[in-house]
Design an enzyme around this catalytic site. Structure first.
Site, mmCIF file in Angstrom:
data_model
loop_
_atom_site.group_PDB
_atom_site.id
_atom_site.type_symbol
_atom_site.label_atom_id
_atom_site.label_comp_id
_atom_site.label_asym_id
_atom_site.label_seq_id
_atom_site.Cartn_x
_atom_site.Cartn_y
_atom_site.Cartn_z
ATOM 1 N N LYS A 166 0.848 -1.204 0.000
ATOM 2 C CA LYS A 166 0.000 0.000 0.000
ATOM 3 C C LYS A 166 0.877 1.244 0.000
ATOM 4 O O LYS A 166 1.696 1.429 0.896
ATOM 5 C CB LYS A 166 -0.921 0.001 1.225
ATOM 6 C CG LYS A 166 -1.698 1.313 1.431
ATOM 7 C CD LYS A 166 -2.655 1.267 2.622
ATOM 8 C CE LYS A 166 -3.271 2.636 2.907
ATOM 9 N NZ LYS A 166 -4.190 2.630 4.081
ATOM 10 N N ASP A 210 -2.552 10.214 3.393
ATOM 11 C CA ASP A 210 -3.950 9.817 3.582
ATOM 12 C C ASP A 210 -4.668 10.857 4.443
ATOM 13 O O ASP A 210 -4.623 10.804 5.667
ATOM 14 C CB ASP A 210 -4.021 8.432 4.244
ATOM 15 C CG ASP A 210 -5.465 7.959 4.416
ATOM 16 O OD1 ASP A 210 -6.370 8.593 3.827
ATOM 17 O OD2 ASP A 210 -5.668 6.947 5.122
ATOM 18 N N ASP A 214 -12.047 7.096 3.464
ATOM 19 C CA ASP A 214 -10.870 6.863 4.301
ATOM 20 C C ASP A 214 -10.487 5.388 4.351
ATOM 21 O O ASP A 214 -9.450 5.031 4.896
ATOM 22 C CB ASP A 214 -11.130 7.412 5.720
ATOM 23 C CG ASP A 214 -9.854 7.597 6.523
ATOM 24 O OD1 ASP A 214 -8.764 7.532 5.912
ATOM 25 O OD2 ASP A 214 -9.951 7.806 7.745
ATOM 26 N N ARG A 239 -7.652 -0.488 1.002
ATOM 27 C CA ARG A 239 -8.149 -1.759 0.473
ATOM 28 C C ARG A 239 -8.497 -1.654 -1.009
ATOM 29 O O ARG A 239 -8.456 -2.646 -1.731
ATOM 30 C CB ARG A 239 -9.332 -2.241 1.321
ATOM 31 C CG ARG A 239 -10.528 -1.337 1.296
ATOM 32 C CD ARG A 239 -11.495 -1.608 2.444
ATOM 33 N NE ARG A 239 -10.961 -1.167 3.728
ATOM 34 C CZ ARG A 239 -11.572 -1.356 4.907
ATOM 35 N NH1 ARG A 239 -12.730 -1.999 4.964
ATOM 36 N NH2 ARG A 239 -11.025 -0.921 6.014
ATOM 37 N N ASP A 272 1.555 6.378 5.324
ATOM 38 C CA ASP A 272 0.618 5.429 4.736
ATOM 39 C C ASP A 272 1.133 4.771 3.451
ATOM 40 O O ASP A 272 0.409 4.015 2.809
ATOM 41 C CB ASP A 272 -0.725 6.144 4.488
ATOM 42 C CG ASP A 272 -1.919 5.243 4.723
ATOM 43 O OD1 ASP A 272 -1.765 4.211 5.396
ATOM 44 O OD2 ASP A 272 -3.012 5.573 4.214
ATOM 45 N N GLU A 304 -9.411 3.773 1.921
ATOM 46 C CA GLU A 304 -8.874 3.808 0.556
ATOM 47 C C GLU A 304 -7.852 2.711 0.295
ATOM 48 O O GLU A 304 -7.690 2.260 -0.830
ATOM 49 C CB GLU A 304 -8.245 5.185 0.285
ATOM 50 C CG GLU A 304 -6.812 5.402 0.815
ATOM 51 C CD GLU A 304 -6.672 5.283 2.327
ATOM 52 O OE1 GLU A 304 -7.668 5.509 3.027
ATOM 53 O OE2 GLU A 304 -5.564 4.938 2.799
ATOM 54 N N LYS A 356 -10.133 13.019 7.736
ATOM 55 C CA LYS A 356 -9.694 12.647 9.074
ATOM 56 C C LYS A 356 -9.641 13.882 9.969
ATOM 57 O O LYS A 356 -9.332 14.966 9.488
ATOM 58 C CB LYS A 356 -8.272 12.057 9.020
ATOM 59 C CG LYS A 356 -8.160 10.649 8.489
ATOM 60 C CD LYS A 356 -6.703 10.204 8.501
ATOM 61 C CE LYS A 356 -6.534 8.821 7.881
ATOM 62 N NZ LYS A 356 -7.152 7.745 8.662
HETATM 63 N N1 BES Z 1 -4.301 4.690 6.744
HETATM 64 C C1 BES Z 1 -5.406 4.368 7.571
HETATM 65 C C2 BES Z 1 -5.066 3.354 8.663
HETATM 66 C C3 BES Z 1 -4.023 3.755 9.690
HETATM 67 C C4 BES Z 1 -4.407 4.130 10.957
HETATM 68 C C5 BES Z 1 -2.675 3.672 9.390
HETATM 69 C C6 BES Z 1 -3.456 4.465 11.906
HETATM 70 C C7 BES Z 1 -1.717 4.010 10.342
HETATM 71 C C8 BES Z 1 -2.090 4.394 11.598
HETATM 72 C C9 BES Z 1 -6.538 3.783 6.757
HETATM 73 O O1 BES Z 1 -6.609 4.202 5.434
HETATM 74 C C10 BES Z 1 -7.824 4.170 7.406
HETATM 75 O O2 BES Z 1 -8.034 5.335 7.588
HETATM 76 N N2 BES Z 1 -8.638 3.193 7.747
HETATM 77 C C11 BES Z 1 -9.904 3.436 8.381
HETATM 78 C C12 BES Z 1 -10.918 2.473 7.812
HETATM 79 C C13 BES Z 1 -12.339 2.773 8.212
HETATM 80 C C14 BES Z 1 -12.778 4.065 7.573
HETATM 81 C C15 BES Z 1 -13.207 1.625 7.760
HETATM 82 C C16 BES Z 1 -9.727 3.215 9.880
HETATM 83 O O3 BES Z 1 -8.983 2.321 10.267
HETATM 84 O O4 BES Z 1 -10.324 3.965 10.653
HETATM 85 ZN ZN ZN Z 2 -4.772 4.773 4.577
HETATM 86 ZN ZN ZN Z 3 -7.648 6.059 5.147
#
Ligand code: BES
Ligand code: ZN
Ligand code: ZN
Length: 496
Positions: free
Chosen positions: A262, A267, A344, A348, A285, A346, A274
């Site tokens: 990834k 992000d 967010d 996946r 990210d 993104e 966020k």
């Molecule tokens: N890049 C984030 C995940 C992340 C969180 C990486 C903390 C490093 C440290 C990812 O893209 C994300 O924001 N995921 C969301 C998914 C949700 C919206 C289903 C999450 O984990 O809140």
């Molecule tokens: Zn991310």
């Molecule tokens: Zn994200």
């Protein structure tokens, strides 16, 4: 980006003349690595050996704690580093070496130091661990600055060992450390300076003189190829997405490993923006992409006899009038449609395209690496990555590789009831579930839909350990950690 500079590394049975600092260990059982003649000299001068002197000065056995002893004539300063357990594992020693050398470097004033690390590393495995830890512990991201670069604080690292290392141990360690350091540097580079095209360029530059083929799909090629996930995620940024494909196919390889990373260079969350505090570190990210690129480079340079095909999905997730939306339906690589639940989520989406593409190469195993979910951090903290796999043999391969590299993985399941939570009324599946439970498992269940049937697959969610936003510890620096690189290289070595 500054190319990482590491001090030269040597292995010797005795400290070189003119050594400035000698790092020795302190375990729960007492000191390790103290040369007998030095102990004798200390006893003569202070009427007490190194062990008692260290104890009376408050040296602690706790991992990473350090204490510097008074100098003795023109001999090296002794720096005592806590190792912890009485019978240290290679990883305990790797960490002690990292902490010891980092602390030693602070003793420099002017001339670069000659640092000797003596932790009783008398087996090839412990010797390698100590040498790795010493190089990694010294890493620090060079600030973006118009000022002159900081002077080098350590000019030479010598690891003391009674073992005679095989001829290329040092170059193996240097290669591996370089791969970790490159990953850290990429992760640490501020996101205005590192974006899909620039990371693709740097990947190309990194592998240029290795036996690796490079192909970079630009946005036009991605549209043409039907990469609907990567294009949607990158659509909000004026700096368009890229897909980097690396291929290393050594003669005589029988196993084909595919790596997918990834690479969200920033992000912001997109339209599902966020909050500020959780956005600040999101330059990390792209750690998965950095990890798979650097690991592939190291695997090739080590000449491991395994075929490796690597995909790095590079995009920047920003809100704008061209950004994708929650409830958009995307057509992914290979034709499946996805109802986007949340911009967010993104990671996946970019990974799905690349997993589908990687499956077409019919590899024996796909390993993906992604800072995918905050849920993985909630579950396992910031030093352990989540592992999910199609089967236990595959999971064990990863667990074994991580153990030999000294990295922490913990296997999580993809329970049967998860996938139905992604059923959609308007597309083949949704990208997120409605209920906010088991976020790391839901993400893995989504990804699994894009892995070719009958292909073994392992997923590493490194959202926690990829980035250290606290102080350095052991051989782990602040910022990007390079987590995963050593596990992937160990995996390739085991498959070769
Ligand atoms: N890049 C984030 C995940 C992340 C969180 C990486 C903390 C490093 C440290 C990812 O893209 C994300 O924001 N995921 C969301 C998914 C949700 C919206 C289903 C999450 O984990 O809140
Ligand atoms: Zn991310
Ligand atoms: Zn994200």
């Amino acid at each position: 980006m500054p190319t990482p500079t590491q001090p030269p590394l040597a292995v010797a049975q005795t400290a070189p003349r003119g050594a400035d600092v000698l790092v020795v260990g302190l375990t729960d059982d007492g000191p390790i690595g103290v040369p007998a003649e030095l102990d004798a000299a200390y006893t003569k001068a202070f009427a007490t050996g190194v062990a008692d002197l260290a104890r009376s000065l408050g040296a602690k056995t706790g991992a990473g704690k350090t204490r510097t002893l008074p100098a003795l004539g023109d001999g090296p300063r002794i720096l005592v580093v806590g190792v912890g357990a009485a019978t240290p594992t290679p990883e305990d020693l790797r960490r002690a070496a990292g902490a010891g050398v980092r602390q030693a470097s602070t003793l420099a004033d002017g001339e670069p130091l000659s640092v000797v690390v003596s932790l009783g590393a008398d087996e090839p495995e412990t010797l390698q661990a100590v040498a790795e830890g010493a190089l990694l512990g010294l890493y620090e991201y060079a600030p973006v600055s118009g000022r002159d670069p900081k002077p080098r604080r350590v000019g030479l690292i010598t690891v003391l060992s009674s073992a005679t290392p095989d001829a290329d141990l040092i170059s193996r360690v240097e290669l591996l450390a370089r791969a970790v350091v490159v990953t850290r540097d990429w992760v640490n580079t501020p996101p205005n300076l590192l974006y899909p095209q620039s990371l693709a360029d740097q990947a190309k530059a990194l592998v240029r003189d290795a036996k690796i083929g490079v192909e970079v799909l630009d946005d036009a090629a991605l549209v043409k190829g039907g990469y609907g996930g990567i294009m949607a995620v990158g659509g909000g940024s004026s700096r368009p997405p890229r897909l980097v494909r690396l291929s290393y196919a050594p003669r005589g390889a029988s196993f084909h490993l595919a790596l997918v990373g990834k690479g969200i260079t920033f992000d912001s969350g997109g339209l599902n923006l966020k909050p500020g505090e959780s956005m600040y570190t999101m330059k990390c990210d792209m750690a998965g992409a950095a990890t798979v690129i650097a690991a592939t480079d190291a695997i090739a340079r080590l000449g491991l006899k395994v075929k490796v095909t690597t995909y790095a999905c590079l995009a920047e997730n920003l809100p704008s009038d061209t950004a994708f939306r929650p409830s958009d339906v995307l057509t992914m690589y290979g034709g499946k449609t996805v109802e986007n639940g949340n911009t967010d989520a993104e990671g996946r989406l970019v990974m799905a395209d690349a997993l589908a593409r990687a499956s077409e190469d019919e590899p024996d195993l796909i390993v993906d690496v992604a800072t995918l979910t905050g849920a993985a951090v909630v579950a396992l903290g910031d030093r352990t990555a989540a592992l999910m796999a199609t089967d236990d043999t595959t999971a064990d391969r990863l667990l074994d590789a991580a153990e030999s590299a000294g990295e922490e993985l913990w296997q999580l399941p993809i329970p049967r009831e998860i996938r139905p939570r992604l059923d959609s009324s308007v597309a083949d599946l949704r990208s997120t579930a409605k209920e906010k439970v088991a976020g790391a498992l839901v993400a893995a269940a989504f990804l699994r839909d894009f892995v070719g049937e009958d292909i073994a697959w392992a997923h590493l969610d490194i959202a926690g350990p990829a980035y250290n936003d606290r102080s350095p510890y052991g051989h782990v620096s602040a910022g990007g950690t390079g987590f995963g690189v050593r596990t992937l290289v160990a995996l390739a070595a085991a498959l070769a």
